[in-house]
Design a protein around this motif. Sequence first.
Motif, PDB file in Angstrom:
ATOM      1  N   ALA A  38      -0.017   6.197  -4.830  1.00 35.28           N
ATOM      2  CA  ALA A  38      -0.763   5.015  -4.421  1.00 35.28           C
ATOM      3  C   ALA A  38      -0.063   4.294  -3.288  1.00 35.28           C
ATOM      4  O   ALA A  38       1.158   4.096  -3.324  1.00 35.28           O
ATOM      5  CB  ALA A  38      -0.942   4.069  -5.603  1.00 35.28           C
ATOM      6  N   GLU A  39      -0.842   3.893  -2.274  1.00 36.14           N
ATOM      7  CA  GLU A  39      -0.373   2.929  -1.291  1.00 36.14           C
ATOM      8  C   GLU A  39      -0.599   1.560  -1.884  1.00 36.14           C
ATOM      9  O   GLU A  39      -1.726   1.191  -2.196  1.00 36.14           O
ATOM     10  CB  GLU A  39      -1.142   3.090   0.015  1.00 36.14           C
ATOM     11  N   GLU A  44       4.334  -7.128  -5.031  1.00 43.06           N
ATOM     12  CA  GLU A  44       4.135  -8.030  -3.905  1.00 43.06           C
ATOM     13  C   GLU A  44       5.012  -7.521  -2.757  1.00 43.06           C
ATOM     14  O   GLU A  44       6.120  -7.016  -2.988  1.00 43.06           O
ATOM     15  CB  GLU A  44       4.474  -9.473  -4.272  1.00 43.06           C
ATOM     16  N   ILE A  45       4.505  -7.631  -1.521  1.00 38.84           N
ATOM     17  CA  ILE A  45       5.205  -7.140  -0.341  1.00 38.84           C
ATOM     18  C   ILE A  45       5.485  -8.315   0.579  1.00 38.84           C
ATOM     19  O   ILE A  45       4.609  -9.142   0.841  1.00 38.84           O
ATOM     20  CB  ILE A  45       4.370  -6.072   0.408  1.00 38.84           C
ATOM     21  N   ASP A  46       6.701  -8.382   1.089  1.00 39.49           N
ATOM     22  CA  ASP A  46       7.110  -9.499   1.936  1.00 39.49           C
ATOM     23  C   ASP A  46       6.532  -9.336   3.346  1.00 39.49           C
ATOM     24  O   ASP A  46       6.667  -8.285   3.968  1.00 39.49           O
ATOM     25  CB  ASP A  46       8.636  -9.556   2.003  1.00 39.49           C
ATOM     26  N   GLY A  47       5.904 -10.398   3.838  1.00 39.36           N
ATOM     27  CA  GLY A  47       5.385 -10.401   5.195  1.00 39.36           C
ATOM     28  C   GLY A  47       3.964  -9.877   5.293  1.00 39.36           C
ATOM     29  O   GLY A  47       3.502  -9.130   4.432  1.00 39.36           O
ATOM     30  N   PRO A  48       3.252 -10.265   6.357  1.00 38.49           N
ATOM     31  CA  PRO A  48       1.862  -9.820   6.522  1.00 38.49           C
ATOM     32  C   PRO A  48       1.775  -8.330   6.804  1.00 38.49           C
ATOM     33  O   PRO A  48       2.662  -7.753   7.446  1.00 38.49           O
ATOM     34  CB  PRO A  48       1.374 -10.645   7.720  1.00 38.49           C
ATOM     35  N   ASN A  49       0.722  -7.716   6.305  1.00 35.34           N
ATOM     36  CA  ASN A  49       0.401  -6.304   6.559  1.00 35.34           C
ATOM     37  C   ASN A  49       1.411  -5.322   5.974  1.00 35.34           C
ATOM     38  O   ASN A  49       1.425  -4.147   6.334  1.00 35.34           O
ATOM     39  CB  ASN A  49       0.257  -6.039   8.065  1.00 35.34           C
ATOM     40  N   GLY A  50       2.258  -5.793   5.074  1.00 39.44           N
ATOM     41  CA  GLY A  50       3.233  -4.904   4.458  1.00 39.44           C
ATOM     42  C   GLY A  50       2.610  -4.040   3.369  1.00 39.44           C
ATOM     43  O   GLY A  50       1.601  -4.389   2.767  1.00 39.44           O
ATOM     44  N   PHE A  51       3.238  -2.902   3.125  1.00 37.42           N
ATOM     45  CA  PHE A  51       2.760  -2.005   2.071  1.00 37.42           C
ATOM     46  C   PHE A  51       3.923  -1.160   1.570  1.00 37.42           C
ATOM     47  O   PHE A  51       5.030  -1.182   2.114  1.00 37.42           O
ATOM     48  CB  PHE A  51       1.624  -1.104   2.581  1.00 37.42           C
ATOM     49  N   ALA A  57       9.515   1.206  -0.094  1.00 33.87           N
ATOM     50  CA  ALA A  57       9.199  -0.005   0.666  1.00 33.87           C
ATOM     51  C   ALA A  57       9.086   0.311   2.148  1.00 33.87           C
ATOM     52  O   ALA A  57       9.928   1.017   2.715  1.00 33.87           O
ATOM     53  CB  ALA A  57      10.266  -1.068   0.441  1.00 33.87           C
ATOM     54  N   GLN A  58       8.054  -0.208   2.791  1.00 33.50           N
ATOM     55  CA  GLN A  58       7.871  -0.044   4.236  1.00 33.50           C
ATOM     56  C   GLN A  58       9.060  -0.656   4.977  1.00 33.50           C
ATOM     57  O   GLN A  58       9.524  -1.746   4.641  1.00 33.50           O
ATOM     58  CB  GLN A  58       6.583  -0.737   4.666  1.00 33.50           C
TER      59      GLN A  58
END
Length: 279
Positions: A225-226, A201-208, A245-246
Motif C-alpha cells: 500500500a502507498e 501520518e506523514i510530515d509535510g504536504p504531499n508526503g507518502f 518513508a519518502q
Amino acid sequence: MTNTEPHSPTGGELYVPKGAAANARYTVDIDPKLAGWTHSSLRIVELEAGGTHTFTTGESEWIVLPLHGGCTVQTGTDEFQLLGRESVFASVTDFAYVPRDARVQIASGAGGRFALAGAKCERRLPARYGPAPEVPTEVRGSGTCTRHVRNFASADAFDCDKLIAVEVITPGGNWSSYPPHKHDEHRPGEEAELEEIYYFEIDGPNGFGYQRVFPSREGGSDVLAEVRSGDAVLVPDGWHGPSIAQPGHAMYYLNVMAGPGGTREWRICFHPDHTEGYR
C-alpha cells in the motif's frame, strides 16, 4: 501505484484509505467487525474548539492519545487534563487510560485530533493518567533503518489487560518495521498471536510512504500500500515490513495490538531471510 487487493478473514481490504472507515462520529472507526477479527480497535475523533465527544467503552479498554491539541478526559469520578502536543512529530504526549464498562467524555477547549486505541478485554482496571515524561523512548535499528519508538503502552511500560500500543517515527528515506516480522501464532516463549493496526501520518504536504504485508502461510494476508496521512493498514496475520518513508518526509505510525493470549506480551518472529545486520 495501485494498492493490491489483499486477503482478510472477511474478504475485506487490509488497506484502509483515509475516509473509508469514517462516519458521523469518527474520521477513522476500525472495530473488530470491520476488521474481521476479535480484539483490536482504533478510532480517530476530531473536535472543534469547545467541542466534546462522549462514548461508552463497552467490552474494551481504551487509551485516549492526543495527536494534535489537548483535552480533558472524564470517566466516573476521574478527570484527567491532557496537555497534548502540537503534532505527532513534535514530541511524545501524555494520555489517559479508561476501563471497560464505562462512560467517557472528551472535551477540548482549543480543539484537536485524538486517537482512541482499544482492545476487547476481560479485567476492568482503574482509569489512569500517563505522564509524557514517563513514556519510555528508544532508537531502534541503525543507518537507514533507524527509527524512534515511543513505548507509551508497550507490554512492559504501562499496565493494560490486553491492549498494546506504541508510536514510531521513521525519518524520511528510512525503513522501519524491518526486518519483516510476524506475530500470528501462539508459541509459548517465542511468539504471541496479536492483531495489529497501523495508522499513518506523514510530515509535510504531499508526503507518502509504503507498507508491505505478505503471507506467512498459504492464503495469508498480502498487501503493498502507498500510505498517506489518515490511512491505515490492518495486519490480521503474515509478515509485515518494511514501512518506508519518502525522502524528506518523516513517517509516523500508531500501532494498536491485542490478541487472545492469557499473557499480555509482544513476542515476534523475524523473517529468516532478512535478519542479518538489521535488528
